[in-house]
Design an enzyme around this catalytic site. Structure first.
Site, PDB file in Angstrom:
ATOM      1  N   CYS A 166       0.835  -1.213   0.000  1.00 14.56           N
ATOM      2  CA  CYS A 166       0.000   0.000   0.000  1.00 14.56           C
ATOM      3  C   CYS A 166       0.867   1.261   0.000  1.00 14.56           C
ATOM      4  CB  CYS A 166      -0.901  -0.054   1.236  1.00 14.56           C
ATOM      5  SG  CYS A 166      -1.728   1.483   1.651  1.00 14.56           S
ATOM      6  N   CYS A 182       0.178   3.728   2.846  1.00 13.16           N
ATOM      7  CA  CYS A 182       0.674   3.126   4.098  1.00 13.16           C
ATOM      8  C   CYS A 182       2.164   3.401   4.256  1.00 13.16           C
ATOM      9  CB  CYS A 182       0.437   1.623   4.113  1.00 13.16           C
ATOM     10  SG  CYS A 182      -1.297   1.135   4.021  1.00 13.16           S
TER      11      CYS A 182
END
Length: 102
Positions: A30, A33
């Site tokens: 991600c 993230c």
């Protein structure tokens, strides 16, 4: 203080922590993230009064489901085992600290 990698085996000790807890739900693939991760690490190093944990949603889908994580990154603040704040998406450091102080 270092970041604790939270899983279903150690979650109960995290949940019952006397310190406010910040949980970072993430995945290695991600992009947002990866943007939030260094901020969370910096907060952990600078704020020993908090317990900071990371939960990989691919490895711990049960915990992600328990917190109704639909998108990542999701940040959750627990106090006395109760959710007091939850936010999805990348956030700046000031916003994350504000979540912890609410």
């Amino acid at each position: 203080m270092s970041i604790l990698h939270v899983n279903k085996d150690n979650f109960n000790s995290v949940k019952t922590s006397e310190k406010p807890v910040l949980l970072d739900f993430y995945a290695d693939w991600c992009g947002p993230c990866r943007m939030v991760s260094p901020i969370v690490e910096e907060i952990a190093e600078q704020n020993p009064q908090y317990l900071i944990g990371k939960i990989n949603v691919d490895q711990e889908p049960e915990l992600a489901q328990k917190f109704h994580v639909l998108s990542i990154p999701t940040l959750v603040v627990l106090k006395d085992g109760n959710i007091i704040s939850q936010s999805a998406g990348a956030r700046p450091k000031a916003d994350i600290l504000a979540m912890l102080q609410s």
